[in-house]
Design a protein around this motif. Structure first.
Motif: not given
Length: 273
Positions: A29-57
């Motif tokens: 949606x925001x790049x020249x890529x046709x399929x690929x998605x890139x993200x980063x998940x960094x957690x520590x004592x301040x932010x110890x949790x993250x959640x998300x749905x994979x949806x169609x990916x």
């Protein structure tokens, strides 16, 4: 793929690993890529949790530092450094860490359903087709395939490469745009380390010649893509790819080497054994 696709202004995302939590940087949606998605998940004592749905990916998480627990559909899986997990589309994901963790998220839309799979780096290290040294004088590096033929998937392939100090990697220059689009994100390169990344369809007129540092992301929808590390420092990068045709094009090591440098092979032959 025509060179017009390689607009240098659309190939670079800078400092993608600086924020805590889950941050998705590049998608179709925001790049020249046709399929690929890139993200980063960094957690520590301040932010110890993250959640998300994979949806169609379909989604792979590569643990590049620390450790975490990944919970999917009520089942939990513990990951250590350089372990990975393949997560099917349509999943709900929660990541937590009691210490710290740095995960690279690689994803792509798929039509098929593929099973959840955990990849232990200890197993990758035992397989010479998944971890091997490539190159020669001035081009030596270690290639680690985490999401490859060892994982049943639709589009994605992922792993990481570490060079020797001052060496070239992705050498000889190669491309695979008919099968796969790719991205590199650079890691474990603390200042003052840097490298130079090239992306080009015509050697005499490269579309991108870019200084890259830790956390930078370069997209490679097409083109040859060699790089070189600064003297005394290594270039280390997670590479991730998405096949254009689901399953059929999901082939690691099938590349077109730049003809002028093709006499010695691709350097990736070990992965095809």
């Amino acid at each position: 793929m025509p060179s017009a696709t390689l607009d240098p202004k659309k190939l670079l995302f800078v400092d993608t690993a600086s924020k805590l939590g889950r941050v998705v940087t590049a998608t179709p949606r925001n790049s020249v890529l046709a399929h690929l998605c890139y993200g980063r998940i960094r957690l520590d004592a301040k932010v110890a949790r993250a959640s998300f749905p994979t949806e169609d990916r379909e989604t792979a998480l590569l643990c590049m530092k620390g450790s975490c627990r990944v919970t999917i559909g009520g089942a939990s899986y513990d990951l250590g450094t350089h372990d990975a997990i393949y997560i099917p589309r349509g999943s709900s994901v929660e990541v937590s860490s009691q210490t710290e963790v740095d995960l690279v998220e690689c994803a792509s839309d798929v039509q098929g359903d593929y099973p959840l799979q955990v990849v232990r780096y200890a197993d990758v290290q035992k397989d010479p087709t998944l971890k091997f040294n490539a190159g020669g004088p001035s081009t030596s590096r270690c290639v680690n395939i985490l999401i490859g033929k060892n994982v049943k998937a639709g589009r994605i392939l992922a792993g990481f490469t570490r060079s020797e100090p001052g060496h070239w990697t992705s050498w000889p220059p190669h491309e695979h745009s008919k099968l796969l689009e790719e991205a590199y994100v650079y890691f474990d390169m603390p200042a003052p380390a840097f490298a130079i990344q090239m992306v080009y369809t015509k050697p005499e007129a490269p579309e991108l010649v870019q200084v890259v540092r830790d956390g930078d992301l370069v997209l490679m929808p097409a083109g040859y893509h060699p790089n070189v590390s600064a003297p005394g420092h290594t270039i280390n990068f997670v590479w991730m790819m998405a096949a254009h045709r689901e399953v059929e094009d999901r082939l690691f090591g099938v590349v077109n080497v730049q003809p002028e440098f093709a006499q010695g092979g691709s350097g990736l032959e070990a992965s095809r054994k």
